[in-house]
Design a protein around this motif. Structure first.
Motif, PDB file in Angstrom:
ATOM      1  N   ASN A   1       0.835  -1.207   0.000  1.00 26.08           N
ATOM      2  CA  ASN A   1       0.000   0.000   0.000  1.00 26.08           C
ATOM      3  C   ASN A   1       0.869   1.256   0.000  1.00 26.08           C
ATOM      4  OD1 ASN A   1       0.983  -0.194   2.595  1.00 26.08           O
ATOM      5  ND2 ASN A   1      -0.955   0.336   3.593  1.00 26.08           N
TER       6      ASN A   1
ATOM      7  N   TYR B   1      -6.900   2.751  -5.292  1.00 28.10           N
ATOM      8  CA  TYR B   1      -6.087   3.830  -4.773  1.00 28.10           C
ATOM      9  C   TYR B   1      -4.787   4.006  -5.564  1.00 28.10           C
ATOM     10  CZ  TYR B   1      -9.142   3.931  -0.685  1.00 28.10           C
ATOM     11  OH  TYR B   1     -10.215   4.051   0.136  1.00 28.10           O
ATOM     12  N   SER B   2      -4.317   2.972  -6.216  1.00 31.50           N
ATOM     13  CA  SER B   2      -3.054   3.065  -6.949  1.00 31.50           C
ATOM     14  C   SER B   2      -3.175   3.928  -8.199  1.00 31.50           C
ATOM     15  CB  SER B   2      -2.566   1.665  -7.338  1.00 31.50           C
ATOM     16  OG  SER B   2      -3.484   1.051  -8.223  1.00 31.50           O
TER      17      SER B   2
ATOM     18  N   SER C   1      -9.096  -2.094  -3.091  1.00 30.52           N
ATOM     19  CA  SER C   1      -7.854  -1.476  -2.621  1.00 30.52           C
ATOM     20  C   SER C   1      -6.992  -1.001  -3.787  1.00 30.52           C
ATOM     21  CB  SER C   1      -7.064  -2.470  -1.768  1.00 30.52           C
ATOM     22  OG  SER C   1      -6.753  -3.630  -2.515  1.00 30.52           O
TER      23      SER C   1
ATOM     24  N   GLU D   1      -0.877   4.386  -1.684  1.00 31.48           N
ATOM     25  CA  GLU D   1      -1.994   4.807  -0.835  1.00 31.48           C
ATOM     26  C   GLU D   1      -1.475   5.552   0.393  1.00 31.48           C
ATOM     27  OE1 GLU D   1      -5.560   2.819   1.871  1.00 31.48           O
ATOM     28  OE2 GLU D   1      -4.546   1.613   0.350  1.00 31.48           O
TER      29      GLU D   1
ATOM     30  N   ASN E   1      -1.916   9.637   1.101  1.00 34.40           N
ATOM     31  CA  ASN E   1      -2.591  10.036   2.329  1.00 34.40           C
ATOM     32  C   ASN E   1      -1.702  10.951   3.181  1.00 34.40           C
ATOM     33  OD1 ASN E   1      -5.021   8.710   1.885  1.00 34.40           O
ATOM     34  ND2 ASN E   1      -4.349   6.830   2.865  1.00 34.40           N
TER      35      ASN E   1
END
Length: 239
Positions: free
Chosen positions: A97, A142-143, A139, A100, A104
C-alpha cells in the motif's frame, strides 16, 4: 513398578498433547516464526523489483491473524518518510500500500498546513486525512494516484481533534465553515469533515458524497442549516 511406569507414560503423553495444543494456539495467533523471518526477505526482493529506486528500511514483520497473512512494515528513507506495508498472502501473492500511504501522508500534510494557517490558536491533538475511493472501491483503486494533487484525487475524509480557546458554539461553527471554504479555495475535494473541540466540548460532523455531479449529505449545509439540523452540538458531560 509397572503401574507407576504406566502413570508416568500417560502423564508424559498428556504433557506432549498439551504442549502441542498450546503451540497450535500460539502459531494461530502469532504465526510461524520462520515465516515471519522469511517475510522480510520476500518483501525486500519484492520491493527491489517493484520500486528499484526506492530507499527504505524494514521496521518489522509480523503475522496478521485476522486475515492469515504475513506483513512487513517498511519506512522510506527521504525528507518525508512514508510508512507502509508489504503483505505476503497464500501462494506467495504479494501486495503493498505504498502509493496509498504516500498520497494520504501528502494530503494530511497539506490539509494540516492550511488549517494551522487559518486557525493558529487551535492546538491540533489528532488529525487523520484519508482518501475515500467509495464504498464499492477495491484497494487497487487507490493506486490510480501516485501523489496528492488537489482537484485530481479522491475526496478526503478528515477527522480532527483540537484544543482551543474558550468560544461559543456559534464561533466554533464559523471556524469550521472557514476551514471548509479554505479547502474549497485550494480545490481539495472533501467527503467528510469531523471536528471535536476538547476544550469546549463541541462536535461537528459534515459529510457527503458526489452523486451524478451533485453533493449529497450535509457537507454543504449553510450555517443556518447546520444550527437548525443540530449538525454541530455540545457534548453533555455525564455526571
Amino acid at each position: 513398578m509397572g503401574k507407576y511406569r504406566g502413570v508416568i507414560i500417560s502423564l508424559g503423553i498428556l504433557i506432549v498433547i498439551a504442549l502441542a495444543f498450546s503451540g497450535c494456539i500460539y502459531m494461530s495467533m502469532n504465526g510461524l516464526p520462520w515465516r515471519i523471518q522469511q517475510t522480510k526477505t520476500v518483501a525486500q526482493k519484492y520491493l527491489s523489483e517493484m520500486y528499484p529506486e526506492l530507499k527504505y528500511k524494514v521496521n518489522k514483520s509480523y503475522y496478521n491473524p485476522k486475515f492469515g497473512d504475513y506483513v512487513c512494515s517498511v519506512t522510506t528513507v527521504e525528507n518525508m518518510p512514508v510508512t507502509f506495508e508489504v503483505t505476503v498472502m497464500d501462494k506467495n501473492k504479494i501486495e503493498d500500500n505504498y502509493f496509498e500511504s504516500k498520497v494520504n501522508l501528502e494530503a494530511k500534510n497539506m490539509v494540516l498546513s492550511l488549517i494551522e494557517e487559518s486557525a493558529p490558536n487551535m492546538k491540533i491533538k489528532y488529525i487523520s486525512v484519508l482518501e475515500d475511493a467509495g464504498a464499492d472501491a477495491t484497494s487497487k483503486s487507490y493506486s490510480k494516484y501516485k501523489s496528492f494533487t488537489p482537484g485530481d484525487s479522491y475526496p478526503l475524509k478528515i477527522d480532527i481533534i483540537w484544543n482551543a480557546d474558550e468560544m461559543s458554539l456559534d464561533s466554533f461553527i464559523d471556524k469550521t465553515i472557514n476551514i471548509r471554504e479554505i479547502l474549497s479555495k485550494y480545490n481539495i475535494s472533501v467527503c467528510g469533515l469531523y471536528i471535536k473541540d476538547n476544550t469546549n466540548g463541541y462536535v461537528i460532523d459534515l459529510n457527503g458524497r458526489i452523486v451524478n455531479g451533485t453533493m449529497e449529505g450535509n457537507y454543504n449545509f449553510t450555517k443556518d442549516e447546520i444550527i437548525a439540523n443540530k449538525v454541530a452540538y455540545k457534548i453533555e458531560k455525564v455526571e
